[in-house]
Design a protein around this motif. Structure first.
Motif, PDB file in Angstrom:
ATOM      1  N   SER A 187       0.447  -1.024  -0.182  1.00 23.66           N
ATOM      2  CA  SER A 187      -0.137  -0.009  -0.036  1.00 23.66           C
ATOM      3  C   SER A 187       0.636   0.594  -0.257  1.00 23.66           C
ATOM      4  O   SER A 187       0.576   2.456  -0.776  1.00 23.66           O
ATOM      5  CB  SER A 187      -0.714   0.034   0.989  1.00 23.66           C
ATOM      6  OG  SER A 187      -1.591  -1.152   1.234  1.00 23.66           O
ATOM      7  N   ASN A 192      -0.795   3.517  -6.749  1.00 24.60           N
ATOM      8  CA  ASN A 192      -1.492   3.518  -7.422  1.00 24.60           C
ATOM      9  C   ASN A 192      -2.233   3.267  -8.714  1.00 24.60           C
ATOM     10  O   ASN A 192      -1.305   3.803  -9.269  1.00 24.60           O
ATOM     11  CB  ASN A 192      -2.120   4.600  -6.425  1.00 24.60           C
ATOM     12  CG  ASN A 192      -2.172   5.041  -5.156  1.00 24.60           C
ATOM     13  OD1 ASN A 192      -1.939   3.473  -4.426  1.00 24.60           O
ATOM     14  ND2 ASN A 192      -1.992   6.131  -4.618  1.00 24.60           N
ATOM     15  N   LEU A 218     -10.114   8.041   3.015  1.00 30.19           N
ATOM     16  CA  LEU A 218      -8.291   8.383   2.466  1.00 30.19           C
ATOM     17  C   LEU A 218      -8.941   9.864   1.835  1.00 30.19           C
ATOM     18  O   LEU A 218      -7.787  10.476   1.498  1.00 30.19           O
ATOM     19  CB  LEU A 218      -7.875   7.348   1.829  1.00 30.19           C
ATOM     20  CG  LEU A 218      -6.523   6.839   1.150  1.00 30.19           C
ATOM     21  CD1 LEU A 218      -5.586   8.022   2.290  1.00 30.19           C
ATOM     22  CD2 LEU A 218      -5.845   6.108   0.633  1.00 30.19           C
ATOM     23  N   VAL A 234      -9.050  12.888   2.944  1.00 26.25           N
ATOM     24  CA  VAL A 234      -8.242  13.223   4.260  1.00 26.25           C
ATOM     25  C   VAL A 234      -6.948  14.447   3.078  1.00 26.25           C
ATOM     26  O   VAL A 234      -7.113  13.660   2.219  1.00 26.25           O
ATOM     27  CB  VAL A 234      -6.897  12.627   4.038  1.00 26.25           C
ATOM     28  CG1 VAL A 234      -5.940  13.102   4.338  1.00 26.25           C
ATOM     29  CG2 VAL A 234      -7.164  11.299   5.126  1.00 26.25           C
ATOM     30  N   SER A 276      -4.609  17.213   1.417  1.00 29.08           N
ATOM     31  CA  SER A 276      -3.515  16.600   0.660  1.00 29.08           C
ATOM     32  C   SER A 276      -2.188  16.727   1.462  1.00 29.08           C
ATOM     33  O   SER A 276      -2.542  17.969   1.720  1.00 29.08           O
ATOM     34  CB  SER A 276      -3.228  16.550  -1.279  1.00 29.08           C
ATOM     35  OG  SER A 276      -3.017  18.429  -0.836  1.00 29.08           O
ATOM     36  N   SER A 318      -1.285  15.968   4.313  1.00 28.85           N
ATOM     37  CA  SER A 318      -1.605  14.752   5.591  1.00 28.85           C
ATOM     38  C   SER A 318      -1.203  13.455   5.669  1.00 28.85           C
ATOM     39  O   SER A 318      -1.420  12.360   5.389  1.00 28.85           O
ATOM     40  CB  SER A 318      -2.908  14.951   5.383  1.00 28.85           C
ATOM     41  OG  SER A 318      -3.325  14.499   7.212  1.00 28.85           O
ATOM     42  N   VAL A 319       0.145  13.288   5.538  1.00 27.97           N
ATOM     43  CA  VAL A 319       0.700  12.128   5.825  1.00 27.97           C
ATOM     44  C   VAL A 319       0.747  10.798   6.925  1.00 27.97           C
ATOM     45  O   VAL A 319       0.530   9.843   6.611  1.00 27.97           O
ATOM     46  CB  VAL A 319       2.326  12.291   6.380  1.00 27.97           C
ATOM     47  CG1 VAL A 319       3.300  10.847   5.889  1.00 27.97           C
ATOM     48  CG2 VAL A 319       3.021  13.366   4.829  1.00 27.97           C
ATOM     49  N   SER A 366      -2.630  10.027   6.526  1.00 33.29           N
ATOM     50  CA  SER A 366      -2.806   8.611   4.788  1.00 33.29           C
ATOM     51  C   SER A 366      -2.337   7.683   5.849  1.00 33.29           C
ATOM     52  O   SER A 366      -3.072   5.881   5.328  1.00 33.29           O
ATOM     53  CB  SER A 366      -2.413   9.240   4.287  1.00 33.29           C
ATOM     54  OG  SER A 366      -2.196  10.421   3.437  1.00 33.29           O
ATOM     55  N   GLY A 367      -1.398   7.878   6.464  1.00 29.49           N
ATOM     56  CA  GLY A 367      -0.616   6.246   6.806  1.00 29.49           C
ATOM     57  C   GLY A 367      -1.431   5.707   7.666  1.00 29.49           C
ATOM     58  O   GLY A 367      -1.843   4.662   7.996  1.00 29.49           O
ATOM     59  N   ILE A 410      -5.039   5.648   7.693  1.00 30.18           N
ATOM     60  CA  ILE A 410      -5.991   4.577   6.971  1.00 30.18           C
ATOM     61  C   ILE A 410      -5.186   3.495   5.897  1.00 30.18           C
ATOM     62  O   ILE A 410      -5.825   2.395   6.051  1.00 30.18           O
ATOM     63  CB  ILE A 410      -6.262   6.158   6.063  1.00 30.18           C
ATOM     64  CG1 ILE A 410      -7.636   6.923   6.764  1.00 30.18           C
ATOM     65  CG2 ILE A 410      -7.393   5.535   5.093  1.00 30.18           C
ATOM     66  CD1 ILE A 410      -7.468   8.283   5.805  1.00 30.18           C
ATOM     67  N   PHE A 411      -4.593   4.043   5.674  1.00 29.15           N
ATOM     68  CA  PHE A 411      -3.622   2.378   4.805  1.00 29.15           C
ATOM     69  C   PHE A 411      -3.433   1.542   6.011  1.00 29.15           C
ATOM     70  O   PHE A 411      -3.374   0.418   5.844  1.00 29.15           O
ATOM     71  CB  PHE A 411      -1.832   2.915   4.192  1.00 29.15           C
ATOM     72  CG  PHE A 411      -2.329   4.017   2.646  1.00 29.15           C
ATOM     73  CD1 PHE A 411      -3.212   3.470   2.195  1.00 29.15           C
ATOM     74  CD2 PHE A 411      -1.509   4.858   2.866  1.00 29.15           C
ATOM     75  CE1 PHE A 411      -3.646   4.116   0.967  1.00 29.15           C
ATOM     76  CE2 PHE A 411      -1.504   5.694   2.105  1.00 29.15           C
ATOM     77  CZ  PHE A 411      -2.242   5.206   0.562  1.00 29.15           C
TER      78      PHE A 411
END
Length: 246
Positions: free
Chosen positions: A32, A37, A199, A202, A204, A206-207, A210-211, A213-214
């Motif tokens: 992921s 992607n 996701l 969220v 853009s 926002s690491v 995002s992480g 959610i992954f």
């Protein structure tokens, strides 16, 4: 099947969590985070397109899919093979009559692991051909080949022998096993859809979120893989048990 699978979970929860964390969660999370992607630029369902334009857009979308797969397939196959090692370890631990400890189960699993990987590939090819044919045969074959890995591990068979043994054991129970497989898959897809929507919301850059959610998506994938493995073990033990009659 689900009741027996739950019993396996309650009996060895701590050990199963450790195995799932290493062999199911980590590969899913790595794919992921690090694989590109798949983003389609073509839109064959867009309104206002003629049939010829829709066909051209669909062909372009298929080309994008093939190009993406051509770039990532070694990593995808490596991740799947590593996950199948986890499946082989869990099956070795539960299906072996002497119930080996984890270290011994890993050593035994490494011997059968190549057979499990090849058996999984053979079953996947059969199901894919069935889906391409009339769709329903593919789902039916998913049930008939569902016990391939368990048969290979429990009976120390080769990939072809395990495939045929799985088909033999599932005779008369193909749709039942398909339903069990699809129940787990659909729950996983629903959770993935919810997390995918989260996701997309969220901002853009926002690491952290995002992480997170992954990570949640990988936990869902790991839980589904472990559940499917335990259900397969439960189904194998039930269908391979000697039947007594008058």
């Amino acid at each position: 099947m689900f009741r027996d699978a739950a019993a396996f979970w309650h009996a060895d929860r701590d050990l199963l969590l450790r195995i799932a964390g290493v062999f199911y969660l980590l590969p899913s999370l790595a794919m992921s985070l690090f694989l590109p992607n798949l983003v389609f630029t073509a839109a064959p369902t867009a309104s206002g397109l003629s049939e010829a334009q829709q066909a051209a857009e669909l062909a372009a979308q298929q080309a994008e899919l093939l190009a993406w797969f051509g770039n990532v397939w070694p990593w995808l196959m490596s991740g799947l093979a590593f996950q199948l090692l986890g499946t082989t370890i869990v099956m070795t631990m539960i299906l072996s009559p002497d119930r080996p400890v984890l270290g011994d189960a890993i050593r035994r699993a490494l011997v059968q692991w190549p057979n499990v990987v090849i058996g999984w590939l053979l079953a996947s090819i059969a199901c894919t051909l069935g889906l391409f044919a009339f769709i329903l045969p593919g789902f039916y074959l998913a049930g008939r080949t569902y016990l391939t890995s368990a048969a290979i591990v429990a009976e120390k068979l080769g990939p072809v022998g395990g495939l045929f043994r799985g088909v033999q054991l599932s005779k008369g129970h193909g749709w039942l096993l398909t339903s069990a497989y699809l129940a787990i898959l659909l729950l996983q897809m629903f959770a993935a859809q919810v997390l995918g929507g989260a996701l997309a919301a969220v901002p853009s850059g926002s690491v952290f979120f995002s992480g997170l959610i992954f990570l949640l998506a990988s936990m869902v994938s790991a839980a589904a893989s472990l559940a499917s493995t335990l259900v397969q073990i439960a189904a194998y033990r039930t269908l391979s048990a000697p039947r007594q009659g008058m």
